[in-house]
Design an enzyme around this catalytic site. Structure first.
Site, PDB file in Angstrom:
ATOM      1  N   ARG A   1      -7.933   1.768  -0.056  1.00  0.00           N
ATOM      2  CA  ARG A   1      -7.310   0.443  -0.166  1.00  0.00           C
ATOM      3  C   ARG A   1      -5.775   0.472  -0.130  1.00  0.00           C
ATOM      4  O   ARG A   1      -5.106  -0.205  -0.927  1.00  0.00           O
ATOM      5  CB  ARG A   1      -7.792  -0.293  -1.416  1.00  0.00           C
ATOM      6  CG  ARG A   1      -9.263  -0.562  -1.426  1.00  0.00           C
ATOM      7  CD  ARG A   1      -9.734  -1.430  -0.263  1.00  0.00           C
ATOM      8  NE  ARG A   1     -11.181  -1.375  -0.161  1.00  0.00           N
ATOM      9  CZ  ARG A   1     -11.839  -0.575   0.693  1.00  0.00           C
ATOM     10  NH1 ARG A   1     -11.190   0.191   1.547  1.00  0.00           N
ATOM     11  NH2 ARG A   1     -13.141  -0.542   0.718  1.00  0.00           N
TER      12      ARG A   1
ATOM     13  N   SER B   1     -12.805  -8.155  -4.357  1.00  0.00           N
ATOM     14  CA  SER B   1     -12.695  -7.205  -5.474  1.00  0.00           C
ATOM     15  C   SER B   1     -11.316  -7.268  -6.106  1.00  0.00           C
ATOM     16  O   SER B   1     -10.311  -7.060  -5.430  1.00  0.00           O
ATOM     17  CB  SER B   1     -12.969  -5.785  -4.992  1.00  0.00           C
ATOM     18  OG  SER B   1     -14.297  -5.704  -4.558  1.00  0.00           O
TER      19      SER B   1
ATOM     20  N   GLU C   1      -6.671  -4.163  -7.036  1.00  0.00           N
ATOM     21  CA  GLU C   1      -6.820  -4.084  -5.574  1.00  0.00           C
ATOM     22  C   GLU C   1      -6.114  -5.292  -4.952  1.00  0.00           C
ATOM     23  O   GLU C   1      -5.430  -5.174  -3.945  1.00  0.00           O
ATOM     24  CB  GLU C   1      -8.303  -4.091  -5.178  1.00  0.00           C
ATOM     25  CG  GLU C   1      -8.482  -4.098  -3.655  1.00  0.00           C
ATOM     26  CD  GLU C   1      -9.898  -3.841  -3.197  1.00  0.00           C
ATOM     27  OE1 GLU C   1     -10.631  -3.088  -3.866  1.00  0.00           O
ATOM     28  OE2 GLU C   1     -10.268  -4.389  -2.136  1.00  0.00           O
TER      29      GLU C   1
HETATM   30  C1  LIG Z   1     -15.259 -12.824  -0.169  1.00  0.00           C
HETATM   31  C2  LIG Z   1     -14.369 -11.633   0.058  1.00  0.00           C
HETATM   32  C3  LIG Z   1     -14.933 -10.406   0.396  1.00  0.00           C
HETATM   33  C4  LIG Z   1     -14.131  -9.283   0.601  1.00  0.00           C
HETATM   34  N1  LIG Z   1     -14.707  -8.085   0.938  1.00  0.00           N
HETATM   35  C5  LIG Z   1     -13.932  -7.015   1.183  1.00  0.00           C
HETATM   36  C6  LIG Z   1     -14.512  -5.755   1.546  1.00  0.00           C
HETATM   37  O1  LIG Z   1     -15.711  -5.617   1.697  1.00  0.00           O
HETATM   38  N2  LIG Z   1     -13.674  -4.708   1.758  1.00  0.00           N
HETATM   39  C7  LIG Z   1     -12.336  -4.819   1.629  1.00  0.00           C
HETATM   40  O2  LIG Z   1     -11.637  -3.836   1.839  1.00  0.00           O
HETATM   41  N3  LIG Z   1     -11.761  -5.996   1.278  1.00  0.00           N
HETATM   42  C8  LIG Z   1     -12.515  -7.085   1.060  1.00  0.00           C
HETATM   43  N4  LIG Z   1     -11.928  -8.276   0.700  1.00  0.00           N
HETATM   44  C9  LIG Z   1     -10.472  -8.343   0.516  1.00  0.00           C
HETATM   45  C10 LIG Z   1      -9.679  -8.795   1.774  1.00  0.00           C
HETATM   46  O3  LIG Z   1     -10.486  -9.569   2.628  1.00  0.00           O
HETATM   47  C11 LIG Z   1      -9.121  -7.601   2.532  1.00  0.00           C
HETATM   48  O4  LIG Z   1      -8.232  -6.860   1.743  1.00  0.00           O
HETATM   49  C12 LIG Z   1      -8.381  -8.071   3.811  1.00  0.00           C
HETATM   50  O5  LIG Z   1      -8.208  -7.005   4.687  1.00  0.00           O
HETATM   51  C13 LIG Z   1      -7.046  -8.716   3.514  1.00  0.00           C
HETATM   52  O6  LIG Z   1      -6.533  -9.252   4.709  1.00  0.00           O
HETATM   53  P1  LIG Z   1      -5.631 -10.563   4.687  1.00  0.00           P
HETATM   54  O7  LIG Z   1      -5.155 -10.808   6.072  1.00  0.00           O
HETATM   55  O8  LIG Z   1      -6.340 -11.664   4.028  1.00  0.00           O
HETATM   56  O9  LIG Z   1      -4.440 -10.021   3.786  1.00  0.00           O
HETATM   57  P2  LIG Z   1      -3.519 -10.812   2.738  1.00  0.00           P
HETATM   58  O10 LIG Z   1      -4.275 -11.066   1.496  1.00  0.00           O
HETATM   59  O11 LIG Z   1      -2.872 -11.979   3.373  1.00  0.00           O
HETATM   60  O12 LIG Z   1      -2.419  -9.670   2.469  1.00  0.00           O
HETATM   61  C14 LIG Z   1      -2.793  -8.435   1.925  1.00  0.00           C
HETATM   62  C15 LIG Z   1      -1.611  -7.474   2.046  1.00  0.00           C
HETATM   63  O13 LIG Z   1      -1.354  -7.224   3.428  1.00  0.00           O
HETATM   64  C16 LIG Z   1      -0.006  -7.547   3.762  1.00  0.00           C
HETATM   65  N5  LIG Z   1      -0.010  -8.063   5.136  1.00  0.00           N
HETATM   66  C17 LIG Z   1      -0.804  -9.032   5.660  1.00  0.00           C
HETATM   67  N6  LIG Z   1      -0.540  -9.191   6.969  1.00  0.00           N
HETATM   68  C18 LIG Z   1       0.443  -8.316   7.274  1.00  0.00           C
HETATM   69  C19 LIG Z   1       1.166  -7.999   8.481  1.00  0.00           C
HETATM   70  N7  LIG Z   1       0.935  -8.617   9.640  1.00  0.00           N
HETATM   71  N8  LIG Z   1       2.112  -7.036   8.411  1.00  0.00           N
HETATM   72  C20 LIG Z   1       2.381  -6.400   7.251  1.00  0.00           C
HETATM   73  N9  LIG Z   1       1.764  -6.658   6.093  1.00  0.00           N
HETATM   74  C21 LIG Z   1       0.795  -7.598   6.110  1.00  0.00           C
HETATM   75  C22 LIG Z   1       0.427  -8.574   2.728  1.00  0.00           C
HETATM   76  O14 LIG Z   1       1.823  -8.558   2.562  1.00  0.00           O
HETATM   77  C23 LIG Z   1      -0.307  -8.048   1.494  1.00  0.00           C
HETATM   78  O15 LIG Z   1       0.413  -6.993   0.902  1.00  0.00           O
HETATM   79  C24 LIG Z   1     -12.713  -9.412   0.482  1.00  0.00           C
HETATM   80  C25 LIG Z   1     -12.158 -10.654   0.156  1.00  0.00           C
HETATM   81  C26 LIG Z   1     -12.971 -11.753  -0.052  1.00  0.00           C
HETATM   82  C27 LIG Z   1     -12.340 -13.076  -0.355  1.00  0.00           C
END
Ligand SMILES: Cc1cc2nc3c(=O)[nH]c(=O)nc-3n(C[C@H](O)[C@H](O)[C@H](O)COP(=O)(O)OP(=O)(O)OC[C@H]3O[C@@H](n4cnc5c(N)ncnc54)[C@H](O)[C@@H]3O)c2cc1C
Length: 301
Positions: free
Chosen positions: A175, A224, A294
């Site tokens: 992560r 998570s 996380e």
């Molecule tokens: C219902 C649910 C289920 C989930 N299941 C999983 C799972 O099975 N496995 C898992 O690993 N995660 C899971 N997650 C967590 C989440 O979906 C992941 O961590 C996902 O990859 C986050 O992506 P995001 O674009 O929403 O990131 P954000 O929440 O918008 O950002 C997360 C981080 O990434 C950075 N970031 C985002 N975009 C960029 C960019 N373009 N350049 C640089 N930095 C950037 C942000 O600054 C921040 O630090 C789940 C979440 C939910 C709500």
């Protein structure tokens, strides 16, 4: 130097807003305003903006799909950047490699891979984030994670300079990764394995079903809350410490998966944060283990 919104507005027009409420950009549906909110629609525009902002020495925060980010009620100082729709694209190169924009949703990448008979992307159909967030988090499930399919990332730094980084130059761990905070991911290349489309479809449906059975859906959560530890799953520690029924105001713990914290309607981000601290404390008291977050928390206290 202070942020001169009117001057920035003249240059960036409809791509820039003042005091944009951020709750709609987080899966928790929580968060106050961003002093300045920028949605670039081209790399050139983003590059020019970053150079302007650098002169003002203001803090820059990047958000993806907001599925892993709790935004505080007081909002975010400085500039918040969310990549616009032009950063969501998918191209097939060399038959087995996908070049995707950082704003592309993981689910779309998974479906595109399936349509092109490319395996190893099935797990992405279960992660609700964008590619950029997925790389930063090294997101994964079901024995796979983004770093395993990644070839390279294209990033832009705070000077507006663009470069490509090979996967081997980045240290990925559970992560997370060591990409510097000031890099914004623009796009990435991901490599899969050729496989019969029907087999991919089957695997994808199995994963989706498994997820539906084990985790809550249709709720305001960021997945998570805590990372698993070396020896225990975070949910096991939470359960063992009798935290499952804990709540603060309208911030609750999901009864289906106790590592998922939920905004039960009109919670405040502070309540989610308090519940996080309460849980962490109780788990430490009962087990001696310090849970690590996380999810990311951004914004002013
Ligand atoms: C219902 C649910 C289920 C989930 N299941 C999983 C799972 O099975 N496995 C898992 O690993 N995660 C899971 N997650 C967590 C989440 O979906 C992941 O961590 C996902 O990859 C986050 O992506 P995001 O674009 O929403 O990131 P954000 O929440 O918008 O950002 C997360 C981080 O990434 C950075 N970031 C985002 N975009 C960029 C960019 N373009 N350049 C640089 N930095 C950037 C942000 O600054 C921040 O630090 C789940 C979440 C939910 C709500």
């Amino acid at each position: 130097m202070s942020l001169k919104f009117d001057e920035l507005k003249k240059i960036y027009g409809d791509n820039i807003y003042k005091n944009e409420i951020l709750s709609k950009y987080s899966w928790f549906n929580l968060g106050g305003p961003s002093e300045i909110f920028f949605r670039p629609n081209s790399v050139a525009q983003l590059s020019s903006f970053l150079q302007e902002i650098k002169k003002t020495k203001n803090k820059t925060t990047i958000i993806g799909a907001g599925s892993n980010t709790l935004i505080r009620d007081s909002g975010v100082k400085g500039v918040t950047i969310k990549l616009g729709s032009k950063f969501s694209f998918l191209n097939l190169i060399n038959n087995d490699t996908i070049h995707a924009g950082a704003a592309t949703l993981d689910k779309k990448i998974s479906n595109f891979a399936k349509d092109n008979s490319l395996s190893n992307f099935e797990f992405l159909s279960c992660i609700p984030g964008s590619l950029g967030g997925g790389i930063v988090m090294n997101s994964g499930c079901y024995e796979n994670e983004i770093s395993k399919i990644l070839v390279s990332v294209e990033v832009i730094d705070e000077n507006g300079k663009i470069f490509e980084i090979e996967k081997d130059k980045i240290n990925f761990f559970y992560r997370g990764c060591d990409l510097p905070d000031n890099f914004i991911i623009l796009s990435a290349k991901l490599k899969g394995l050729k496989l019969d489309k029907s087999k991919i479809e089957k695997k994808q449906s199995e994963f989706i079903k498994k997820k539906e059975q084990s985790q809550p859906s249709q709720i305001k959560t960021c997945g998570s809350t805590f990372k698993n530890t070396k020896n225990y799953k975070a949910w096991e520690l939470i359960k063992k410490s009798n935290c499952e029924k804990m709540f603060v105001g309208k911030a609750k713990i999901s009864q289906k998966h106790c590592n998922f914290f939920v905004n039960e309607g009109n919670a405040k981000a502070t309540e989610i944060e308090q519940l996080i601290h309460k849980t962490k404390e109780q788990v430490f008291k009962k087990t001696g283990i310090k849970l690590e977050l996380e999810i990311k928390i951004i914004g002013e206290r």
